[in-house]
Design a protein around this motif. Structure first.
Motif, PDB file in Angstrom:
ATOM      1  N   LEU A   1      18.512 -17.757 -12.212  1.00 49.73           N
ATOM      2  CA  LEU A   1      19.323 -17.984 -13.410  1.00 49.73           C
ATOM      3  C   LEU A   1      18.604 -17.506 -14.664  1.00 49.73           C
ATOM      4  CD1 LEU A   1      20.715 -21.604 -12.868  1.00 49.73           C
ATOM      5  CD2 LEU A   1      21.696 -19.427 -12.101  1.00 49.73           C
ATOM      6  N   TYR A   2      19.408 -17.051 -15.636  1.00 49.07           N
ATOM      7  CA  TYR A   2      18.925 -16.726 -16.980  1.00 49.07           C
ATOM      8  C   TYR A   2      19.875 -17.434 -17.934  1.00 49.07           C
ATOM      9  CZ  TYR A   2      17.995 -13.860 -21.145  1.00 49.07           C
ATOM     10  OH  TYR A   2      17.697 -13.427 -22.414  1.00 49.07           O
ATOM     11  N   ALA A   3      19.341 -18.204 -18.880  1.00 46.15           N
ATOM     12  CA  ALA A   3      20.200 -19.047 -19.719  1.00 46.15           C
ATOM     13  C   ALA A   3      19.901 -18.870 -21.198  1.00 46.15           C
ATOM     14  CB  ALA A   3      20.033 -20.513 -19.330  1.00 46.15           C
ATOM     15  N   LYS A   4      20.939 -19.081 -22.022  1.00 47.13           N
ATOM     16  CA  LYS A   4      20.800 -19.129 -23.479  1.00 47.13           C
ATOM     17  C   LYS A   4      21.583 -20.337 -23.983  1.00 47.13           C
ATOM     18  CE  LYS A   4      19.883 -14.276 -24.433  1.00 47.13           C
ATOM     19  NZ  LYS A   4      20.020 -13.215 -25.439  1.00 47.13           N
ATOM     20  N   MET A   5      21.019 -21.017 -24.963  1.00 45.96           N
ATOM     21  CA  MET A   5      21.602 -22.267 -25.442  1.00 45.96           C
ATOM     22  C   MET A   5      21.928 -22.139 -26.925  1.00 45.96           C
ATOM     23  SD  MET A   5      19.915 -25.947 -24.724  1.00 45.96           S
ATOM     24  CE  MET A   5      20.822 -27.465 -24.996  1.00 45.96           C
ATOM     25  N   VAL A   6      23.216 -22.113 -27.274  1.00 45.03           N
ATOM     26  CA  VAL A   6      23.670 -21.991 -28.664  1.00 45.03           C
ATOM     27  C   VAL A   6      24.986 -22.737 -28.830  1.00 45.03           C
ATOM     28  CG1 VAL A   6      22.575 -19.746 -29.089  1.00 45.03           C
ATOM     29  CG2 VAL A   6      24.898 -19.828 -28.190  1.00 45.03           C
ATOM     30  N   ASP A   7      25.304 -23.106 -30.075  1.00 48.51           N
ATOM     31  CA  ASP A   7      26.624 -23.677 -30.385  1.00 48.51           C
ATOM     32  C   ASP A   7      27.027 -24.815 -29.441  1.00 48.51           C
ATOM     33  OD1 ASP A   7      26.961 -22.044 -32.518  1.00 48.51           O
ATOM     34  OD2 ASP A   7      28.407 -20.702 -31.588  1.00 48.51           O
ATOM     35  N   SER A   8      26.099 -25.692 -29.115  1.00 44.16           N
ATOM     36  CA  SER A   8      26.362 -26.825 -28.213  1.00 44.16           C
ATOM     37  C   SER A   8      26.776 -26.392 -26.817  1.00 44.16           C
ATOM     38  CB  SER A   8      27.454 -27.744 -28.798  1.00 44.16           C
ATOM     39  OG  SER A   8      27.036 -28.237 -30.049  1.00 44.16           O
ATOM     40  N   SER A   9      26.548 -25.130 -26.501  1.00 43.54           N
ATOM     41  CA  SER A   9      26.866 -24.622 -25.162  1.00 43.54           C
ATOM     42  C   SER A   9      25.620 -24.019 -24.527  1.00 43.54           C
ATOM     43  CB  SER A   9      27.957 -23.547 -25.227  1.00 43.54           C
ATOM     44  OG  SER A   9      29.172 -24.063 -25.711  1.00 43.54           O
ATOM     45  N   ILE A  10      25.598 -24.045 -23.200  1.00 47.19           N
ATOM     46  CA  ILE A  10      24.549 -23.354 -22.450  1.00 47.19           C
ATOM     47  C   ILE A  10      25.244 -22.267 -21.634  1.00 47.19           C
ATOM     48  CG2 ILE A  10      22.610 -23.587 -20.870  1.00 47.19           C
ATOM     49  CD1 ILE A  10      22.676 -26.616 -21.404  1.00 47.19           C
ATOM     50  N   PHE A  11      24.898 -21.022 -21.920  1.00 51.35           N
ATOM     51  CA  PHE A  11      25.454 -19.891 -21.187  1.00 51.35           C
ATOM     52  C   PHE A  11      24.462 -19.492 -20.101  1.00 51.35           C
ATOM     53  CE2 PHE A  11      27.454 -19.856 -25.304  1.00 51.35           C
ATOM     54  CZ  PHE A  11      28.769 -19.488 -25.054  1.00 51.35           C
ATOM     55  N   VAL A  12      24.961 -19.334 -18.878  1.00 51.43           N
ATOM     56  CA  VAL A  12      24.087 -19.112 -17.725  1.00 51.43           C
ATOM     57  C   VAL A  12      24.563 -17.903 -16.936  1.00 51.43           C
ATOM     58  CG1 VAL A  12      23.246 -20.083 -15.555  1.00 51.43           C
ATOM     59  CG2 VAL A  12      23.531 -21.573 -17.539  1.00 51.43           C
ATOM     60  N   HIS A  13      23.636 -16.982 -16.678  1.00 56.56           N
ATOM     61  CA  HIS A  13      23.926 -15.856 -15.787  1.00 56.56           C
ATOM     62  C   HIS A  13      23.269 -16.127 -14.440  1.00 56.56           C
ATOM     63  CE1 HIS A  13      22.571 -11.641 -14.340  1.00 56.56           C
ATOM     64  NE2 HIS A  13      23.748 -11.934 -13.822  1.00 56.56           N
ATOM     65  N   ASP A  14      24.063 -16.151 -13.385  1.00 57.88           N
ATOM     66  CA  ASP A  14      23.558 -16.292 -12.023  1.00 57.88           C
ATOM     67  C   ASP A  14      23.477 -14.893 -11.418  1.00 57.88           C
ATOM     68  OD1 ASP A  14      23.126 -16.739  -9.287  1.00 57.88           O
ATOM     69  OD2 ASP A  14      24.173 -18.658  -9.337  1.00 57.88           O
ATOM     70  N   ALA A  15      22.245 -14.411 -11.198  1.00 57.76           N
ATOM     71  CA  ALA A  15      22.048 -13.041 -10.726  1.00 57.76           C
ATOM     72  C   ALA A  15      22.495 -12.845  -9.281  1.00 57.76           C
ATOM     73  CB  ALA A  15      20.575 -12.652 -10.865  1.00 57.76           C
ATOM     74  N   VAL A  16      22.591 -13.935  -8.524  1.00 56.38           N
ATOM     75  CA  VAL A  16      23.012 -13.819  -7.124  1.00 56.38           C
ATOM     76  C   VAL A  16      24.530 -13.647  -7.016  1.00 56.38           C
ATOM     77  CG1 VAL A  16      23.119 -14.991  -4.883  1.00 56.38           C
ATOM     78  CG2 VAL A  16      21.017 -15.082  -6.254  1.00 56.38           C
ATOM     79  N   THR A  17      25.263 -14.483  -7.745  1.00 54.86           N
ATOM     80  CA  THR A  17      26.731 -14.387  -7.691  1.00 54.86           C
ATOM     81  C   THR A  17      27.276 -13.399  -8.726  1.00 54.86           C
ATOM     82  OG1 THR A  17      26.942 -16.246  -9.231  1.00 54.86           O
ATOM     83  CG2 THR A  17      26.936 -16.759  -6.881  1.00 54.86           C
ATOM     84  N   VAL A  18      26.412 -12.869  -9.591  1.00 55.10           N
ATOM     85  CA  VAL A  18      26.806 -11.942 -10.670  1.00 55.10           C
ATOM     86  C   VAL A  18      27.957 -12.562 -11.464  1.00 55.10           C
ATOM     87  CG1 VAL A  18      27.243  -9.531 -11.261  1.00 55.10           C
ATOM     88  CG2 VAL A  18      26.257 -10.080  -9.049  1.00 55.10           C
ATOM     89  N   GLN A  19      27.680 -13.744 -12.018  1.00 55.32           N
ATOM     90  CA  GLN A  19      28.699 -14.473 -12.779  1.00 55.32           C
ATOM     91  C   GLN A  19      28.028 -15.173 -13.955  1.00 55.32           C
ATOM     92  OE1 GLN A  19      32.258 -14.838 -12.281  1.00 55.32           O
ATOM     93  NE2 GLN A  19      31.909 -15.623 -14.352  1.00 55.32           N
TER      94      GLN A  19
END
Length: 349
Positions: A42-60
């Motif tokens: 996983l690669y994540a960024k946390m902004v605007d009360s949200s956590i955005f997560v990229h899952d490199a295995v499922t490409v989502q």
């Protein structure tokens, strides 16, 4: 601005468990269900009360709230114009409330709203490994050491290069990893091997920190002379090599993570915390207690209250907590569930 040179071997040291207040740990675990199972890539960024997560295995890419509940997915993987494939990086625009995704092996940027709906796309002016968005008309693209011009970092007016930085012709292979850490068009930039950490904004790039690793510091002149990348890596591992592996900046504190590796088995990870109020640096070192979890921690945010948000695995965290958390303190999370974010506060006492 002046470059702050940090002496790797002679900086004031503190133990991980001394620096952080481990009596006050918070946990955000990403929701788990039959249809929502995240990998550990996983690669994540946390902004605007949200956590955005990229899952490199499922490409989502997913959007979670700060309780770990899924808000929505951002687009879907696929080959249609509104879908993405071969994601290398993503960035968040907190003004426009959009997510930009560097995909198609670094050749395309696709934009989605926070709601996950596709908005637009454009072809990158440079094939890039990583990028960071400043605004709708301004991007930074990192093309790596393979760029034929020799320059590896480019400030772009979306479709064309305005200015290029960091000239180095070398045969060294590039790693796909975090290069930029920024929100709102400014932040820190780092890369493999070289000891410099830069600050960037909408107009320029300035060297801000440099880790002095001593005699084992890799220089640009050394990289220029590389003729056989495989042999270079072998020699570096044999003698012991140092590099930065992450840089993160908050309102008051910045963190630079370093890696020392010799051979296949000798690995040492240290974090240098820099306080912007007095430009002081502290080297966070690991004991047997924290050596196991340290490689499993990926810093995704430092907030204005000096809370450090680390992405990690529930198994690694549960083993760590067994050692340091009092039995009467109930930290609830699913050891067999999805990855989580552990929040540690800098103990000011």
């Amino acid at each position: 601005s002046d470059v702050l040179v940090i002496d790797y071997h002679n900086t004031k040291e503190m133990l991980f468990e001394e620096y952080f207040n481990l009596k006050d740990i918070k946990i955000i675990q990403f929701a788990h269900s039959d249809t929502l199972v995240l990998s550990d890539k996983l690669y994540a960024k946390m902004v605007d009360s949200s956590i955005f997560v990229h899952d490199a295995v499922t490409v989502q890419i997913y959007r979670f709230n700060q309780q770990g509940e899924l808000i929505n997915k951002i687009g879907t993987s696929g080959l249609s114009p509104a879908e993405y494939s071969d994601i290398l990086d993503f960035d968040i625009d907190t003004i426009e409330k959009t997510v930009d995704i560097l995909c198609n092996r670094g050749k395309t940027v696709k934009t989605y709203g926070y709601d996950g709906v596709f908005r637009k796309k454009f072809e990158t002016p440079k094939v890039a490994f990583n990028f960071n968005k400043v605004n709708d008309n301004c991007y930074w693209f990192f093309s790596g050491f393979v760029d034929p011009t020799g320059y590896r970092l480019h400030l772009c007016d979306t479709l064309k290069v305005v200015r290029s930085y960091l000239n180095l012709k070398t045969k060294i292979l590039e790693f796909t990893e975090q290069k930029f850490f920024g929100v709102g068009g400014e932040g820190l930039f780092r890369e493999s091997f070289l000891p410099s950490i830069y600050e960037y904004n909408s107009t320029t790039l300035t060297e801000r920190f440099r880790i002095d690793f001593g005699k084992n510091t890799v220089s640009e002149d050394e990289l220029k002379r590389v003729s056989d990348p495989t042999l270079f890596f072998e020699e570096q591992l044999q003698k012991g090599t140092y590099t930065t592996i992450q840089a993160c900046k908050g309102a008051e504190l910045a963190s630079i993570r370093t890696l020392y590796q010799k051979g296949e088995d000798q690995i040492d990870i240290c974090d240098f915390i820099i306080d912007s109020r007095d430009n002081s640096a502290t080297k966070i070192i690991n004991t047997k207690l924290t050596k196991q979890i340290s490689p499993q921690l990926s810093l995704i945010r430092i907030d204005s209250n000096n809370n450090f948000y680390y992405l990690t695995s529930p198994v690694a965290l549960s083993e760590f907590l067994l050692e340091i958390v009092p039995k009467d303190k109930n930290l609830e999370f699913n050891k067999n569930g999805n990855p989580l974010v552990v929040v540690l506060n800098r103990d000011r006492q």
